[in-house]
Design a protein around this motif. Structure first.
Motif, PDB file in Angstrom:
ATOM      1  N   GLU A 251      15.653   7.435   0.117  1.00  0.00           N
ATOM      2  CA  GLU A 251      15.101   8.446  -0.803  1.00  0.00           C
ATOM      3  C   GLU A 251      13.672   8.086  -1.196  1.00  0.00           C
ATOM      4  O   GLU A 251      12.799   8.950  -1.247  1.00  0.00           O
ATOM      5  CB  GLU A 251      15.950   8.529  -2.074  1.00  0.00           C
ATOM      6  N   SER A 252      13.448   6.812  -1.493  1.00  0.00           N
ATOM      7  CA  SER A 252      12.110   6.354  -1.899  1.00  0.00           C
ATOM      8  C   SER A 252      11.113   6.507  -0.764  1.00  0.00           C
ATOM      9  O   SER A 252       9.959   6.892  -0.988  1.00  0.00           O
ATOM     10  CB  SER A 252      12.176   4.893  -2.363  1.00  0.00           C
ATOM     11  N   ILE A 253      11.539   6.205   0.451  1.00  0.00           N
ATOM     12  CA  ILE A 253      10.657   6.325   1.625  1.00  0.00           C
ATOM     13  C   ILE A 253      10.186   7.770   1.783  1.00  0.00           C
ATOM     14  O   ILE A 253       9.033   8.022   2.142  1.00  0.00           O
ATOM     15  CB  ILE A 253      11.376   5.816   2.896  1.00  0.00           C
ATOM     16  N   LYS A 254      11.050   8.731   1.485  1.00  0.00           N
ATOM     17  CA  LYS A 254      10.676  10.152   1.573  1.00  0.00           C
ATOM     18  C   LYS A 254       9.820  10.595   0.387  1.00  0.00           C
ATOM     19  O   LYS A 254       8.885  11.375   0.539  1.00  0.00           O
ATOM     20  CB  LYS A 254      11.932  11.025   1.651  1.00  0.00           C
TER      21      LYS A 254
ATOM     22  N   PRO B 276       5.433   8.961  -0.461  1.00  0.00           N
ATOM     23  CA  PRO B 276       4.193   9.535   0.085  1.00  0.00           C
ATOM     24  C   PRO B 276       3.744  10.818  -0.627  1.00  0.00           C
ATOM     25  O   PRO B 276       2.563  11.152  -0.602  1.00  0.00           O
ATOM     26  CB  PRO B 276       4.542   9.818   1.553  1.00  0.00           C
ATOM     27  N   THR B 277       4.657  11.507  -1.290  1.00  0.00           N
ATOM     28  CA  THR B 277       4.312  12.751  -1.973  1.00  0.00           C
ATOM     29  C   THR B 277       3.668  12.492  -3.335  1.00  0.00           C
ATOM     30  O   THR B 277       3.197  13.425  -3.978  1.00  0.00           O
ATOM     31  CB  THR B 277       5.549  13.648  -2.184  1.00  0.00           C
ATOM     32  N   LEU B 278       3.672  11.246  -3.783  1.00  0.00           N
ATOM     33  CA  LEU B 278       3.172  10.910  -5.126  1.00  0.00           C
ATOM     34  C   LEU B 278       1.741  10.396  -5.139  1.00  0.00           C
ATOM     35  O   LEU B 278       1.233  10.043  -6.207  1.00  0.00           O
ATOM     36  CB  LEU B 278       4.102   9.876  -5.782  1.00  0.00           C
TER      37      LEU B 278
ATOM     38  N   PRO C 159       0.796  -1.238   0.000  1.00  0.00           N
ATOM     39  CA  PRO C 159       0.000   0.000   0.000  1.00  0.00           C
ATOM     40  C   PRO C 159       0.824   1.281   0.000  1.00  0.00           C
ATOM     41  O   PRO C 159       0.316   2.337  -0.382  1.00  0.00           O
ATOM     42  CB  PRO C 159      -0.824  -0.103   1.286  1.00  0.00           C
ATOM     43  N   ASP C 160       2.094   1.217   0.399  1.00  0.00           N
ATOM     44  CA  ASP C 160       2.937   2.415   0.400  1.00  0.00           C
ATOM     45  C   ASP C 160       3.449   2.777  -0.991  1.00  0.00           C
ATOM     46  O   ASP C 160       4.035   3.848  -1.174  1.00  0.00           O
ATOM     47  CB  ASP C 160       4.145   2.230   1.325  1.00  0.00           C
ATOM     48  N   MET C 161       3.248   1.888  -1.968  1.00  0.00           N
ATOM     49  CA  MET C 161       3.716   2.174  -3.329  1.00  0.00           C
ATOM     50  C   MET C 161       2.701   3.056  -4.050  1.00  0.00           C
ATOM     51  O   MET C 161       1.528   2.693  -4.169  1.00  0.00           O
ATOM     52  CB  MET C 161       3.923   0.878  -4.108  1.00  0.00           C
ATOM     53  N   PRO C 162       3.144   4.207  -4.541  1.00  0.00           N
ATOM     54  CA  PRO C 162       2.209   5.108  -5.230  1.00  0.00           C
ATOM     55  C   PRO C 162       1.775   4.540  -6.577  1.00  0.00           C
ATOM     56  O   PRO C 162       2.601   3.980  -7.318  1.00  0.00           O
ATOM     57  CB  PRO C 162       3.016   6.381  -5.410  1.00  0.00           C
ATOM     58  N   PRO C 163       0.492   4.669  -6.908  1.00  0.00           N
ATOM     59  CA  PRO C 163       0.023   4.208  -8.222  1.00  0.00           C
ATOM     60  C   PRO C 163       0.814   4.804  -9.383  1.00  0.00           C
ATOM     61  O   PRO C 163       0.972   4.162 -10.421  1.00  0.00           O
ATOM     62  CB  PRO C 163      -1.441   4.664  -8.251  1.00  0.00           C
ATOM     63  N   ALA C 164       1.346   6.005  -9.211  1.00  0.00           N
ATOM     64  CA  ALA C 164       2.114   6.648 -10.285  1.00  0.00           C
ATOM     65  C   ALA C 164       3.324   5.820 -10.692  1.00  0.00           C
ATOM     66  O   ALA C 164       3.711   5.811 -11.864  1.00  0.00           O
ATOM     67  CB  ALA C 164       2.561   8.038  -9.847  1.00  0.00           C
ATOM     68  N   ALA C 165       3.920   5.101  -9.743  1.00  0.00           N
ATOM     69  CA  ALA C 165       5.083   4.268 -10.068  1.00  0.00           C
ATOM     70  C   ALA C 165       4.689   3.160 -11.034  1.00  0.00           C
ATOM     71  O   ALA C 165       5.400   2.872 -11.998  1.00  0.00           O
ATOM     72  CB  ALA C 165       5.687   3.680  -8.794  1.00  0.00           C
ATOM     73  N   PHE C 166       3.553   2.536 -10.781  1.00  0.00           N
ATOM     74  CA  PHE C 166       3.121   1.435 -11.642  1.00  0.00           C
ATOM     75  C   PHE C 166       2.569   1.938 -12.967  1.00  0.00           C
ATOM     76  O   PHE C 166       2.699   1.271 -13.990  1.00  0.00           O
ATOM     77  CB  PHE C 166       2.125   0.538 -10.907  1.00  0.00           C
ATOM     78  N   LYS C 167       1.981   3.130 -12.950  1.00  0.00           N
ATOM     79  CA  LYS C 167       1.539   3.733 -14.209  1.00  0.00           C
ATOM     80  C   LYS C 167       2.752   3.977 -15.101  1.00  0.00           C
ATOM     81  O   LYS C 167       2.730   3.665 -16.298  1.00  0.00           O
ATOM     82  CB  LYS C 167       0.786   5.036 -13.931  1.00  0.00           C
TER      83      LYS C 167
END
Length: 158
Positions: free
Chosen positions: A149-152, A155-157, A83-91
């Protein structure tokens, strides 16, 4: 087919969330704050069809995910979606690989027991006669600085 996670598989206290996944699927995810460190010298390798359904896995994938090979084969790769992975990454991943291009990124994967592990993922389209017929994903141990870096950033995405 993707199944909701079951409390009896989770180790420790967990949170629950319903995720909207690629292809219109939904899944109830149960997750903890327990990280499994990525082992040195291991590669996680899998292949999927063009829809992201797992067709092959290696032993390292089975060990890190906590799923059996039988549970992984014919499941959507999104079975690992944390759940912490932003949908934008998979898009971005799908937009890139569907054009026949290689994608790389840092991914927090969800284990069957509710824990997680970080990977540096490379996804390569498998092209036959000019058509993408599936994907091969190779994951390796990420540097801790890239994980931080990814952890920071992630959440902004959302």
């Amino acid at each position: 087919m993707i199944y909701d996670m079951k409390p009896e598989h989770i180790i420790g206290d967990y949170k629950e969330v319903t995720l909207d996944l690629y292809g219109g699927m939904r899944r109830i995810c149960l997750y903890t704050e327990t990280e499994t460190p990525y082992p040195d010298g291991k590669l996680i390798v899998s292949t999927t069809d063009i829809n992201g359904v797992i067709t092959q896995v290696n032993k390292s994938f089975v060990e890190m995910s906590g799923y059996t090979q039988e549970e992984l084969i014919n499941s959507p790769h999104s079975i690992l979606r944390h759940p912490d992975m932003p949908p934008a990454a998979f898009k971005d991943l799908w937009n890139t690989v569907s054009k026949g291009e290689k994608w790389q990124g840092y991914v927090k994967n969800l284990r069957k027991d509710g824990g997680y592990y970080w990977v540096k993922a490379t996804v390569i389209p498998n092209v036959r006669h000019g058509q993408v017929v599936g994907y091969t994903s190779v994951r390796r141990k990420p540097s801790r600085s890239k994980v931080e870096e990814s952890i920071k950033l992630y959440p902004t995405l959302f």
